[in-house]
Motif scaffolding. Structure first.
Motif, mmCIF file in Angstrom:
data_model
loop_
_atom_site.group_PDB
_atom_site.id
_atom_site.type_symbol
_atom_site.label_atom_id
_atom_site.label_comp_id
_atom_site.label_asym_id
_atom_site.label_seq_id
_atom_site.Cartn_x
_atom_site.Cartn_y
_atom_site.Cartn_z
ATOM 1 N N UNK A 101 31.038 36.317 34.941
ATOM 2 C CA UNK A 101 32.374 36.555 35.512
ATOM 3 C C UNK A 101 33.183 37.536 34.663
ATOM 4 N N UNK A 102 33.043 37.413 33.347
ATOM 5 C CA UNK A 102 33.789 38.305 32.456
ATOM 6 C C UNK A 102 33.389 39.763 32.706
ATOM 7 N N UNK A 103 32.088 39.967 32.866
ATOM 8 C CA UNK A 103 31.594 41.326 33.132
ATOM 9 C C UNK A 103 32.044 41.847 34.492
ATOM 10 N N UNK A 104 32.066 40.941 35.465
ATOM 11 C CA UNK A 104 32.310 41.378 36.844
ATOM 12 C C UNK A 104 33.764 41.423 37.270
ATOM 13 N N UNK A 105 34.617 40.642 36.578
ATOM 14 C CA UNK A 105 36.016 40.543 37.010
ATOM 15 C C UNK A 105 36.674 41.917 37.218
ATOM 16 N N UNK A 106 36.452 42.905 36.308
ATOM 17 C CA UNK A 106 37.116 44.198 36.510
ATOM 18 C C UNK A 106 36.734 44.865 37.839
ATOM 19 N N UNK A 107 35.528 44.617 38.299
ATOM 20 C CA UNK A 107 35.105 45.177 39.597
ATOM 21 C C UNK A 107 35.731 44.371 40.735
ATOM 22 N N UNK A 108 35.586 43.050 40.649
ATOM 23 C CA UNK A 108 36.128 42.202 41.718
ATOM 24 C C UNK A 108 37.640 42.431 41.898
ATOM 25 N N UNK A 109 38.318 42.662 40.764
ATOM 26 C CA UNK A 109 39.773 42.820 40.819
ATOM 27 C C UNK A 109 40.211 44.061 41.602
ATOM 28 N N UNK A 110 39.279 44.982 41.861
ATOM 29 C CA UNK A 110 39.641 46.176 42.638
ATOM 30 C C UNK A 110 39.792 45.885 44.132
ATOM 31 N N UNK A 111 39.446 44.667 44.541
ATOM 32 C CA UNK A 111 39.456 44.329 45.972
ATOM 33 C C UNK A 111 40.828 44.553 46.602
ATOM 34 N N UNK A 112 40.815 44.772 47.897
ATOM 35 C CA UNK A 112 42.054 44.978 48.650
ATOM 36 C C UNK A 112 42.889 43.696 48.678
ATOM 37 N N UNK A 113 42.224 42.575 48.896
ATOM 38 C CA UNK A 113 42.895 41.274 48.995
ATOM 39 C C UNK A 113 42.158 40.247 48.158
ATOM 40 N N UNK A 114 42.896 39.216 47.721
ATOM 41 C CA UNK A 114 42.241 38.114 47.018
ATOM 42 C C UNK A 114 42.547 36.824 47.765
ATOM 43 N N UNK A 115 41.604 35.898 47.747
ATOM 44 C CA UNK A 115 41.855 34.608 48.380
ATOM 45 C C UNK A 115 41.163 33.534 47.552
ATOM 46 N N UNK A 116 41.735 32.344 47.551
ATOM 47 C CA UNK A 116 41.114 31.259 46.790
ATOM 48 C C UNK A 116 39.854 30.779 47.508
ATOM 49 N N UNK A 117 38.730 30.767 46.784
ATOM 50 C CA UNK A 117 37.472 30.341 47.398
ATOM 51 C C UNK A 117 37.481 28.848 47.696
ATOM 52 N N UNK A 118 38.148 28.094 46.848
ATOM 53 C CA UNK A 118 38.086 26.636 46.965
ATOM 54 C C UNK A 118 39.078 26.072 47.991
#
Ligand code: S3P
Length: 176
Positions: free
Chosen positions: A139-156
């Protein structure tokens, strides 16, 4: 043609959410892992074992290009690593709406700890402690990429009604 891409870690529910969201929007749902399995006739696990991760990432890139060429409104469940390799993230951001399904490592442990053998990147992480550490490091490695998303939503605690509304208003704003 509108494409909605779901991003996030293994276990964040992308495939299930893709089907439900597609249903609400009246789009079709596709899943990049399933497309790879259909194309190769092999399970994701076997591909990693026989050819390694780098080869799998090439297949992912090729399947993404195919999806981008589809003349259809789609909700696309992407493999957890897909936005984090090559120029996949910018291709998706340029072609549609990207939604990051956010989940913490703690939350993911409870969903994944009984099925680690099925997942090539988690198969050596037996037990909750080891799994947590492995998820944190991915997650630490990937967060910078995921954070570029247009929208965020809680998975849970996903509110599908609100997410559908957000996608629709984005669509309208873009004049799609
Ligand atoms: C991976 C996630 C998996 C699959 C492969 C690699 C990753 O997909 O693509 O095992 O790198 O996070 P899901 O996110 O659908 O489990």
């Amino acid at each position: 043609m509108i494409k909605v891409f779901l991003w996030g870690m293994m276990g964040s529910g992308k495939s299930t959410v893709a089907k439900k969201l597609a249903n609400r929007l009246g789009y079709s749902a596709v899943d990049t892992d399933q497309l790879i399995e259909a194309k190769t006739g092999k399970r994701i696990n076997e591909i990693f074992e026989e050819k390694g991760e780098e080869y799998f990432r090439l297949l992912e890139e090729a399947v993404l290009d195919q999806v981008l060429d589809m003349r259809e409104n789609l909700v696309v469940a992407t493999g957890g690593g897909l936005p984090c390799f090559k120029s996949n993230a910018s291709k998706m951001l340029g072609a549609g709406i990207c939604i990051y399904l956010v989940a913490s490592s703690d939350q993911l442990v409870s969903r994944l700890w009984q099925s680690t053998e099925k997942r090539p990147l988690l198969k050596d992480s037996r037990g909750k402690e080891a799994l947590f550490k492995q998820l944190e490091s991915i997650l630490e490695e990937r967060a910078p990429y995921y954070e570029k998303a247009t929208l965020k939503a809680s998975a849970m605690n996903l509110d599908l009604v609100s997410l559908t509304g957000q996608v629709r208003s984005f669509q309208n704003d873009l004049g799609l």
